[in-house]
Structures are given as structure tokens and as C-alpha cells.
Design a protein around this motif. Structure first.
Motif, PDB file in Angstrom:
ATOM      1  N   PHE A  61      77.805  45.126  51.098  1.00 56.47           N
ATOM      2  CA  PHE A  61      79.158  44.638  51.370  1.00 56.47           C
ATOM      3  C   PHE A  61      80.208  45.614  50.841  1.00 56.47           C
ATOM      4  O   PHE A  61      81.205  45.888  51.522  1.00 56.47           O
ATOM      5  N   GLN A  62      80.000  46.144  49.653  1.00 56.41           N
ATOM      6  CA  GLN A  62      80.948  47.098  49.087  1.00 56.41           C
ATOM      7  C   GLN A  62      80.976  48.392  49.891  1.00 56.41           C
ATOM      8  O   GLN A  62      82.040  48.996  50.073  1.00 56.41           O
TER       9      GLN A  62
ATOM     10  N   LEU B 207      80.332  48.690  53.093  1.00 52.93           N
ATOM     11  CA  LEU B 207      80.938  48.450  54.406  1.00 52.93           C
ATOM     12  C   LEU B 207      82.446  48.253  54.319  1.00 52.93           C
ATOM     13  O   LEU B 207      83.169  48.599  55.253  1.00 52.93           O
ATOM     14  N   THR B 208      82.925  47.674  53.218  1.00 51.11           N
ATOM     15  CA  THR B 208      84.357  47.387  53.112  1.00 51.11           C
ATOM     16  C   THR B 208      85.106  48.362  52.214  1.00 51.11           C
ATOM     17  O   THR B 208      86.325  48.262  52.103  1.00 51.11           O
ATOM     18  N   SER B 209      84.430  49.274  51.580  1.00 56.49           N
ATOM     19  CA  SER B 209      85.019  50.263  50.662  1.00 56.49           C
ATOM     20  C   SER B 209      85.736  49.615  49.487  1.00 56.49           C
ATOM     21  O   SER B 209      86.712  50.155  48.968  1.00 56.49           O
ATOM     22  N   ILE B 210      85.267  48.458  49.066  1.00 54.27           N
ATOM     23  CA  ILE B 210      85.805  47.793  47.874  1.00 54.27           C
ATOM     24  C   ILE B 210      84.943  48.228  46.695  1.00 54.27           C
ATOM     25  O   ILE B 210      83.738  48.039  46.705  1.00 54.27           O
ATOM     26  N   GLN B 211      85.561  48.803  45.678  1.00 54.95           N
ATOM     27  CA  GLN B 211      84.817  49.289  44.521  1.00 54.95           C
ATOM     28  C   GLN B 211      85.222  48.533  43.256  1.00 54.95           C
ATOM     29  O   GLN B 211      85.663  49.111  42.276  1.00 54.95           O
TER      30      GLN B 211
END
Length: 88
Positions: free
Chosen positions: A38-39, A41-45
Motif C-alpha cells: 500500500f505504501q 502504491l500510494t507513495s505514503i512514507q
């Protein structure tokens, strides 16, 4: 105590440790892979995003598999360790 009995008891104890820890480690692995995917794919770090779902999955699986873990551990003690202690 004979070496054969010692090593057999140690082997059985380690195998029971593997059996008891497998559900929790599997839940941690699956939730970690899903959150990592999920991280990616969404570029949330966000660091807490990996910790909280993994902790929630571990607690849920621990709650569900507590009876299995208890039965496995008490079976090991009743079948393996207590007869050894009584025999000494």
C-alpha cells in the motif's frame, strides 16, 4: 540425565516454540507485506502506518489463537517435561 533425553526434550521444546509462534509471525508478515505494498502504491512514507496495522493484526491473531497456544504448551509440559521431572 541421558544426553538422548536432553536433546529430544530440547528438540520438542524448540518445535513447540515454532508451532506457537507461527500464527503471530504469519500475521505480522502478511500485514507487513500488505502495508508495504500500500505504501509503495500510494507513495505514503509514514512510519506509524507500518506499526499500527501490524500491531493490530498481531493482537487479533494472538486473541484468536490463545487457546491453541495454551493447549500446545500444556500438552508439552504434561507429556514431556513432567514425566522427566517425576522420573528424577
Amino acid at each position: 540425565m541421558d544426553e538422548l533425553i536432553f536433546f529430544d526434550t530440547l528438540r520438542a521444546g524448540l518445535w513447540n516454540a515454532v508451532l506457537i509462534s507461527t500464527p503471530i509471525l504469519t500475521a505480522a508478515l502478511i500485514s507487513g507485506v500488505l502495508v508495504g505494498l500500500f505504501q509503495a502504491l500510494t507513495s505514503i512514507q509514514e512510519m506509524t502506518l507500518t506499526f499500527v496495522p501490524k500491531l493490530a493484526a498481531i493482537i487479533a491473531v494472538f486473541w484468536v489463537s490463545m487457546s491453541y497456544m495454551t493447549a500446545t504448551l500444556t500438552g508439552y509440559f504434561a507429556d514431556t517435561l513432567i514425566p522427566i521431572i517425576e522420573g528424577m
